[in-house]
Design an enzyme around this catalytic site. Structure first.
Site, PDB file in Angstrom:
ATOM      1  N   LEU A 185      60.946  63.185   9.390  1.00  0.00           N
ATOM      2  CA  LEU A 185      60.093  64.054  10.419  1.00  0.00           C
ATOM      3  C   LEU A 185      60.215  65.397   9.859  1.00  0.00           C
ATOM      4  O   LEU A 185      60.863  65.910   9.391  1.00  0.00           O
ATOM      5  CB  LEU A 185      60.731  64.078  11.745  1.00  0.00           C
ATOM      6  N   ASP A 242      65.851  60.573   8.201  1.00  0.00           N
ATOM      7  CA  ASP A 242      66.510  61.954   8.618  1.00  0.00           C
ATOM      8  C   ASP A 242      67.938  61.782   8.696  1.00  0.00           C
ATOM      9  O   ASP A 242      68.571  62.847   9.089  1.00  0.00           O
ATOM     10  CB  ASP A 242      65.776  62.250   9.910  1.00  0.00           C
ATOM     11  N   GLU A 291      74.562  66.609  11.526  1.00  0.00           N
ATOM     12  CA  GLU A 291      74.841  67.398  12.783  1.00  0.00           C
ATOM     13  C   GLU A 291      74.288  67.019  13.858  1.00  0.00           C
ATOM     14  O   GLU A 291      74.852  67.186  14.970  1.00  0.00           O
ATOM     15  CB  GLU A 291      74.379  68.872  12.421  1.00  0.00           C
ATOM     16  N   ASP A 292      73.134  66.334  13.920  1.00  0.00           N
ATOM     17  CA  ASP A 292      72.510  65.915  15.336  1.00  0.00           C
ATOM     18  C   ASP A 292      72.860  64.738  15.856  1.00  0.00           C
ATOM     19  O   ASP A 292      72.452  64.617  17.158  1.00  0.00           O
ATOM     20  CB  ASP A 292      70.930  65.736  14.760  1.00  0.00           C
ATOM     21  N   ARG A 352      65.298  58.661  15.265  1.00  0.00           N
ATOM     22  CA  ARG A 352      66.560  58.989  14.957  1.00  0.00           C
ATOM     23  C   ARG A 352      67.703  58.207  15.793  1.00  0.00           C
ATOM     24  O   ARG A 352      68.813  58.533  15.578  1.00  0.00           O
ATOM     25  CB  ARG A 352      66.538  60.402  14.916  1.00  0.00           C
ATOM     26  N   ARG A 399      63.879  68.325  21.635  1.00  0.00           N
ATOM     27  CA  ARG A 399      64.633  67.047  21.278  1.00  0.00           C
ATOM     28  C   ARG A 399      65.768  66.922  22.456  1.00  0.00           C
ATOM     29  O   ARG A 399      66.268  65.772  22.494  1.00  0.00           O
ATOM     30  CB  ARG A 399      65.370  67.336  20.110  1.00  0.00           C
ATOM     31  N   HIS A 456      65.080  73.421  16.369  1.00  0.00           N
ATOM     32  CA  HIS A 456      66.223  73.518  17.348  1.00  0.00           C
ATOM     33  C   HIS A 456      66.919  75.083  17.529  1.00  0.00           C
ATOM     34  O   HIS A 456      66.401  75.919  16.823  1.00  0.00           O
ATOM     35  CB  HIS A 456      67.461  72.729  16.495  1.00  0.00           C
ATOM     36  N   CYS A 506      72.717  71.572   9.498  1.00  0.00           N
ATOM     37  CA  CYS A 506      72.405  70.130   9.889  1.00  0.00           C
ATOM     38  C   CYS A 506      72.889  69.189   8.897  1.00  0.00           C
ATOM     39  O   CYS A 506      73.021  68.309   9.261  1.00  0.00           O
ATOM     40  CB  CYS A 506      70.774  69.814   9.956  1.00  0.00           C
TER      41      CYS A 506
END
Ligand code: CIR
Length: 261
Positions: free
Chosen positions: A18, A60, A65-66, A85, A131, A164, A256
């Site tokens: 993305l 991705d 980190e996400d 994701r 998100r 973010h 990230c």
């Protein structure tokens, strides 16, 4: 002090992830080289790396980190807000559980990306973004409260310049002599949520640099942000500059690319 980091190599289909920026397609070999330099930088800060293989199911997934929030006391597996994701969490769960057997989880209908979560000492800023929703933030705040942390929300949904919360702010702790500092992009610097913090304002033309990362004695900063690097030094920090051009093309920043704990 951090001792460990989890990282995942970008896959050859990294460009299929993305992105909301129009900087062109990333060059895969260059991304891989930048990622290796990033890993070497973490190691030079004293971290032991757990390096995961590229996962081609999730373009991705190098943005680890996400997928989790790690504190000294506990781990919370997230529930990323982008449907493409969601599977990244199961893909990293066993690695996280190797360090934190009791990892909790953000549950439906909560969504939460680690990039929205900014630890600032004993307080956490929880970004509400496209998100991370309020329910995800509420669930995380409840988990953090059991560990003695406070939390507050920062709504960034109206900002088109960032994906973010942490694309715009970073907590870098104290420098050699100074106060614990929040690095903030100019566009967010006057927000009341950050009043009371020692702010390092990032000039508008360097705003991508606001996503920097304190790792033990160093502060990782994206290359090409000279004012920010100089100001960090002036305040007693030791910046370590890293080329991030290929990750930037996919909306990624320094934070990230790793889970640090
Ligand atoms: C995404 O849109 O989800 C990825 N292309 C970029 C994620 C960056 N993650 C982060 O800032 N924590």
């Amino acid at each position: 002090m951090f001792r460990n980091a989890i990282v995942r190599a970008p896959g050859s289909n990294f460009a299929g992830g993305l992105t909301s920026v129009e900087l062109g397609a990333p060059d895969f070999p260059l991304a891989l080289a930048q990622w290796e330099q990033y890993c070497a930088a973490l190691q030079s800060c004293g971290l032991v790396l757990t390096r995961l293989e590229a996962d081609l199911r999730y373009p991705d997934s190098t943005f680890v980190e996400d997928a989790a929030i790690l504190t000294p006391h506990a781990a919370i597996l997230t529930r990323p807000g982008a449907p493409s994701r969601l599977g990244e969490v199961d893909a990293i769960a066993s690695t996280v559980r190797g360090f934190y057997p009791e990892a909790a989880r953000i549950e439906v209908p909560g969504t939460l990306d680690g990039g929205d979560i900014c630890e600032a000492g004993t307080h956490f800023f929880l970004g509400i973004s496209h998100r991370t929703n309020a329910e995800g933030a509420r669930q995380l705040a409840a988990h953090l409260a059991t560990q003695g942390y406070t939390a507050s929300q920062v709504d960034v949904r109206a900002m088109t310049s960032i994906l973010h919360l942490k694309s715009g702010i970073s907590f870098i702790g104290p420098g050699k002599a100074g106060e614990p500092t929040l690095v903030v992009m100019e566009e967010m610097a006057d927000r009341p949520e950050f009043a009371g913090y020692d702010l390092l304002r990032v000039a508008e033309e360097e705003s991508y640099g606001a996503n920097c990362v304190r790792v033990n004695d160093r502060v990782l900063v994206a290359k090409g942000h000279p004012k920010l690097a100089e100001e960090l030094m002036r305040r007693g920090y030791d910046p370590l500059e890293l080329e991030m051009s290929e990750f930037r093309k996919m909306d990624g920043g320094l934070s990230c690319l790793s889970l640090r704990f």
